[in-house]
Design a protein around this motif. Structure first.
Motif, PDB file in Angstrom:
ATOM      1  N   GLU A  90       7.090 -16.033   6.812  1.00 34.83           N
ATOM      2  CA  GLU A  90       6.594 -14.756   6.307  1.00 34.83           C
ATOM      3  C   GLU A  90       6.861 -13.678   7.338  1.00 34.83           C
ATOM      4  N   ILE A  91       7.308 -12.529   6.866  1.00 35.16           N
ATOM      5  CA  ILE A  91       7.635 -11.411   7.748  1.00 35.16           C
ATOM      6  C   ILE A  91       6.579 -10.327   7.582  1.00 35.16           C
ATOM      7  N   THR A  92       6.035  -9.857   8.686  1.00 38.15           N
ATOM      8  CA  THR A  92       4.994  -8.822   8.682  1.00 38.15           C
ATOM      9  C   THR A  92       5.556  -7.561   9.323  1.00 38.15           C
ATOM     10  N   LEU A  93       5.462  -6.455   8.587  1.00 40.29           N
ATOM     11  CA  LEU A  93       6.042  -5.200   9.055  1.00 40.29           C
ATOM     12  C   LEU A  93       5.067  -4.049   8.843  1.00 40.29           C
ATOM     13  N   PRO A  94       5.081  -3.049   9.745  1.00 45.49           N
ATOM     14  CA  PRO A  94       4.326  -1.814   9.495  1.00 45.49           C
ATOM     15  C   PRO A  94       5.110  -0.916   8.532  1.00 45.49           C
ATOM     16  N   VAL A  95       4.424  -0.394   7.527  1.00 42.84           N
ATOM     17  CA  VAL A  95       5.085   0.421   6.501  1.00 42.84           C
ATOM     18  C   VAL A  95       4.317   1.735   6.358  1.00 42.84           C
ATOM     19  N   TYR A  96       5.043   2.827   6.468  1.00 41.09           N
ATOM     20  CA  TYR A  96       4.441   4.147   6.240  1.00 41.09           C
ATOM     21  C   TYR A  96       4.528   4.462   4.752  1.00 41.09           C
TER      22      TYR A  96
ATOM     23  N   ASN B 233      10.376   2.151  -5.148  1.00 48.05           N
ATOM     24  CA  ASN B 233      11.307   1.204  -4.536  1.00 48.05           C
ATOM     25  C   ASN B 233      10.833   0.918  -3.115  1.00 48.05           C
ATOM     26  N   PHE B 234       9.811   0.067  -3.006  1.00 54.26           N
ATOM     27  CA  PHE B 234       9.256  -0.252  -1.684  1.00 54.26           C
ATOM     28  C   PHE B 234      10.253  -1.018  -0.822  1.00 54.26           C
ATOM     29  N   GLU B 235      11.115  -1.802  -1.430  1.00 51.79           N
ATOM     30  CA  GLU B 235      12.091  -2.564  -0.651  1.00 51.79           C
ATOM     31  C   GLU B 235      13.020  -1.631   0.121  1.00 51.79           C
ATOM     32  N   LEU B 236      13.528  -0.595  -0.569  1.00 56.80           N
ATOM     33  CA  LEU B 236      14.396   0.368   0.096  1.00 56.80           C
ATOM     34  C   LEU B 236      13.616   1.167   1.126  1.00 56.80           C
ATOM     35  N   LEU B 237      12.359   1.498   0.799  1.00 57.59           N
ATOM     36  CA  LEU B 237      11.518   2.250   1.731  1.00 57.59           C
ATOM     37  C   LEU B 237      11.322   1.478   3.033  1.00 57.59           C
TER      38      LEU B 237
ATOM     39  N   LYS C  95       7.629  -5.742  -2.735  1.00 57.22           N
ATOM     40  CA  LYS C  95       7.299  -4.557  -3.542  1.00 57.22           C
ATOM     41  C   LYS C  95       6.031  -4.778  -4.364  1.00 57.22           C
ATOM     42  N   PHE C  96       5.801  -6.005  -4.817  1.00 55.16           N
ATOM     43  CA  PHE C  96       4.601  -6.271  -5.604  1.00 55.16           C
ATOM     44  C   PHE C  96       3.351  -6.205  -4.734  1.00 55.16           C
ATOM     45  N   ARG C  97       3.446  -6.706  -3.504  1.00 60.41           N
ATOM     46  CA  ARG C  97       2.285  -6.635  -2.612  1.00 60.41           C
ATOM     47  C   ARG C  97       2.002  -5.201  -2.195  1.00 60.41           C
ATOM     48  N   ALA C  98       3.051  -4.441  -1.927  1.00 58.05           N
ATOM     49  CA  ALA C  98       2.846  -3.032  -1.565  1.00 58.05           C
ATOM     50  C   ALA C  98       2.259  -2.250  -2.732  1.00 58.05           C
ATOM     51  N   ALA C  99       2.771  -2.461  -3.936  1.00 59.91           N
ATOM     52  CA  ALA C  99       2.246  -1.767  -5.112  1.00 59.91           C
ATOM     53  C   ALA C  99       0.794  -2.148  -5.368  1.00 59.91           C
ATOM     54  N   ALA C 100       0.446  -3.423  -5.122  1.00 59.29           N
ATOM     55  CA  ALA C 100      -0.936  -3.861  -5.328  1.00 59.29           C
ATOM     56  C   ALA C 100      -1.873  -3.170  -4.342  1.00 59.29           C
ATOM     57  N   LEU C 101      -1.425  -2.968  -3.088  1.00 59.00           N
ATOM     58  CA  LEU C 101      -2.258  -2.262  -2.120  1.00 59.00           C
ATOM     59  C   LEU C 101      -2.530  -0.827  -2.558  1.00 59.00           C
ATOM     60  N   ILE C 102      -1.501  -0.133  -3.031  1.00 63.98           N
ATOM     61  CA  ILE C 102      -1.669   1.253  -3.470  1.00 63.98           C
ATOM     62  C   ILE C 102      -2.539   1.317  -4.728  1.00 63.98           C
ATOM     63  N   ARG C 103      -2.363   0.363  -5.619  1.00 67.63           N
ATOM     64  CA  ARG C 103      -3.146   0.362  -6.858  1.00 67.63           C
ATOM     65  C   ARG C 103      -4.628   0.128  -6.571  1.00 67.63           C
ATOM     66  N   GLU C 104      -4.920  -0.728  -5.579  1.00 61.12           N
ATOM     67  CA  GLU C 104      -6.316  -1.009  -5.252  1.00 61.12           C
ATOM     68  C   GLU C 104      -6.944   0.106  -4.409  1.00 61.12           C
ATOM     69  N   ASN C 105      -6.125   0.759  -3.592  1.00 60.03           N
ATOM     70  CA  ASN C 105      -6.662   1.797  -2.705  1.00 60.03           C
ATOM     71  C   ASN C 105      -5.644   2.921  -2.568  1.00 60.03           C
ATOM     72  N   PRO C 106      -5.637   3.900  -3.475  1.00 64.61           N
ATOM     73  CA  PRO C 106      -4.660   4.999  -3.390  1.00 64.61           C
ATOM     74  C   PRO C 106      -4.781   5.817  -2.111  1.00 64.61           C
TER      75      PRO C 106
END
Length: 433
Positions: free
Chosen positions: A68-74, A89-93, A125-136
Motif C-alpha cells: 500500500e502506498i501512502t501519499l499526502p494529497v492537496y 480525476n484524483f489519479e491525475l491530481l 480515486k474512490f478513497r479520495a472521493a469517499a473522504l470528500i463525500r464524508e467531510n467536504p
C-alpha cells in the motif's frame, strides 16, 4: 538291503529339505521385492503430490500479502467538484502533485503524469472521493491517502519484476522503477496482509480482485446440490436395496446407475444447458442451475455409496427386527439406515467435494463470464472457485497468475476440510461387525 534303504532315505530327505529351503528363500525374496515396490510406489505418489503442492504454494503465497502506498494529497478546490466528488480525476491530481514534489516537469502530452498514475491502483480515486463525500471541509487541505499499489508496482516490490529484466519484457519503465524505489526509501510503501483477497469479489484489476464472490457462489451451489442430490439419492438407494423386487428392470436400473457414475462431467453440462437453461429458462450463470447440474452428477455416486453401506449391515439386524414384530419400513428406517449412516455420510460428503471441484459443467452453463460483486440469492449470476481459477489463469495480467494459485489453495482447503470431515464421521460412527 536294510542298510541300503536306510542310507538312501536321509539323502532324499536332505534333498527335499534343500528344495523347501530354496523355495522359501525365493518366496521371501518375492515378498521383499513386493514390499519394496509398494514403498517405492507410495514414495513416488507422495513426491508428485509434494511437487504439485510445492509449485502451487511457491507461485501463490505472494498473493496473501500486498503493498500500500501512502501519499499526502492537496485537495485543490479548483479541481474538485463539491457536488460530485466522484467525477474528479484524483489519479491525475495525485500524479501531478507527486511529480511536482520530485521536481519533475511534465511534457505537453502529460506522458510522465500518465506514467506516475500507473503506479497507483484505481482504488485511490474512490478513497479520495469517499473522504470528500464524508467531510467536504477537507477541500483546500492536505490529507494523507493510502491506496493499493498497482499490479505491476506490487509485483516489483515482491521481487518478481527487476530492472535487470530487458525493458521489452516488463511493463514498468526504468523511470517508473526509480520512482517506486524512491517511494519505498521515503517510507511511503507499507507491506500488509492482503485481506482484500478474501473480502472482495472478482475485479478486472488484479490488486482489487478477491475470491469472496466465488466462495459464496460455490457455497450456494453446493447448498442446492445437497438439497436435491442427498434426499433423492438416499431415497432411491433405500428403495432399490431394501424394497424393490429383483428382476430385469431393477438390474437394468442398477447397470445404468453405474454407467452414469462414469459419464464425463461435460455431458452433464450439456444436459444442463439443454434442460435447465434452454427449456426451463432458468437464469444463466446462477447457483441454481449450477446446483441442479452438479446434483444430477452427484446422484449416481450417492446412490452407489448408500447401497454399499446398506449392504454392509448384517442380515441378522433385519431378521431380529422383523422377529420382534417390526414392519419392513420400521426395520429399514429405525434399524438398518441408522447403522448404515456413517457410510452414507461419507459417500455424500465425498460426492459434494467432487462436485465442488468440477469445472466443465460450470463453463457450459455460463459461469466462465466475469461477474463482479457478491451474490445474495441462488438465482443471481455469480462465479465459482473452479471457474474463477480458469478465468484468472487465462487473464493477460501477470498479477492474476499468483492469485490463480491462491484461489487453488483456497479450493484445496475446502476440499481437504470436506474430506477430513468424511473421515472423522466415519471413524466416529462406524461399527465393526
Amino acid at each position: 538291503m536294510t542298510d541300503a534303504t536306510s542310507a538312501t532315505v536321509p539323502a532324499a530327505d536332505v534333498a527335499r529339505a534343500g528344495r523347501l529351503k530354496a523355495g522359501l528363500k525365493r518366496r521371501y525374496a518375492r515378498e521383499g521385492r513386493f514390499k519394496m515396490y509398494g514403498v517405492l510406489a507410495v514414495c513416488i505418489a507422495i513426491g508428485f503430490l509434494l511437487l504439485l503442492l510445492g509449485r502451487i504454494v511457491t507461485q501463490g503465497y505472494t498473493a496473501f500479502y500486498a503493498h500500500e502506498i501512502t501519499l499526502p494529497v492537496y485537495m485543490d478546490p479548483a479541481r474538485i467538484d463539491r457536488a460530485y466528488p466522484q467525477g474528479t480525476n484524483f489519479e491525475l491530481l495525485v500524479a501531478e502533485q507527486q511529480l511536482a514534489r520530485y521536481g519533475i516537469a511534465d511534457d505537453a502530452r502529460g506522458t510522465k503524469a500518465t506514467a506516475m498514475r500507473g503506479l497507483f491502483s484505481s482504488e485511490l480515486k474512490f478513497r479520495a472521493a469517499a473522504l470528500i463525500r464524508e467531510n467536504p471541509a477537507l477541500i483546500g487541505q492536505t490529507v494523507t491517502i493510502s491506496a493499493p499499489a498497482a499490479d505491476e508496482s506490487d509485483l516489483f516490490y515482491k521481487g518478481e519484476i527487476s530492472i535487470d529484466t530487458p525493458s521489452d519484457q516488463r511493463r514498468l519503465s526504468d523511470e517508473q522503477i526509480g520512482w517506486l524505489n524512491r517511494l519505498k526509501t521515503e517510507g511511503s510503501v507499507r507491506t500488509h496482509f492482503n485481506g482484500a483477497l478474501f473480502t472482495n469479489g472478482d475485479s478486472t484489476e488484479p490488486e482489487l480482485a478477491g475470491v469472496l464472490g466465488a466462495v459464496i457462489g460455490s457455497a450456494l451451489m453446493l447448498l442446492v446440490t445437497a438439497c436435491i442430490a442427498i434426499p433423492i439419492g438416499v431415497g432411491a438407494a433405500v428403495y432399490l436395496e431394501e424394497f424393490s423386487a429383483r428382476n430385469r428392470l431393477t438390474d437394468l436400473i442398477e447397470v445404468n446407475i453405474n454407467n452414469l457414475a462414469a459419464v464425463p462431467s461435460i455431458v452433464y453440462g450439456l444436459l444442463g444447458v439443454a434442460v435447465f437453461i434452454n427449456w426451463a429458462h432458468l437464469p444463466r450463470s446462477s447457483p441454481l442451475v449450477g446446483g441442479l447440474v452438479l446434483g444430477l452428477m452427484a446422484l449416481p455416486t450417492i446412490i452407489i455409496a448408500t447401497r454399499s453401506s446398506l449392504k454392509s449391515v448384517p442380515p441378522s439386524i433385519r431378521e431380529a427386527a422383523l422377529a420382534m414384530g417390526a414392519s419392513r419400513t420400521q426395520t429399514v428406517f429405525q434399524h438398518v439406515l441408522p447403522l448404515a449412516m456413517p457410510g452414507v455420510m461419507t459417500g455424500t460428503i465425498i460426492s459434494m467435494a467432487h462436485a465442488l471441484g468440477e469445472t466443465a459443467p460450470l463453463l457450459l452453463i455460463g459461469m466462465v463470464s466475469f461477474v463482479p460483486g457478491i451474490p445474495h440469492a441462488i438465482n443471481e449470476p455469480t462465479g465459482a472457485l473452479p471457474s474463477l481459477v480458469y478465468i484468472w489463469e487465462n487473464a493477460s495480467e501477470r498479477a492474476f497468475h499468483e492469485r490463480t494459485a491462491a484461489a487453488i489453495m483456497v479450493l484445496l482447503a475446502f476440499m481437504i476440510v470436506m474430506n477430513a470431515a468424511a473421515i472423522v464421521l466415519r471413524r466416529r460412527f462406524e461399527r465393526r461387525w
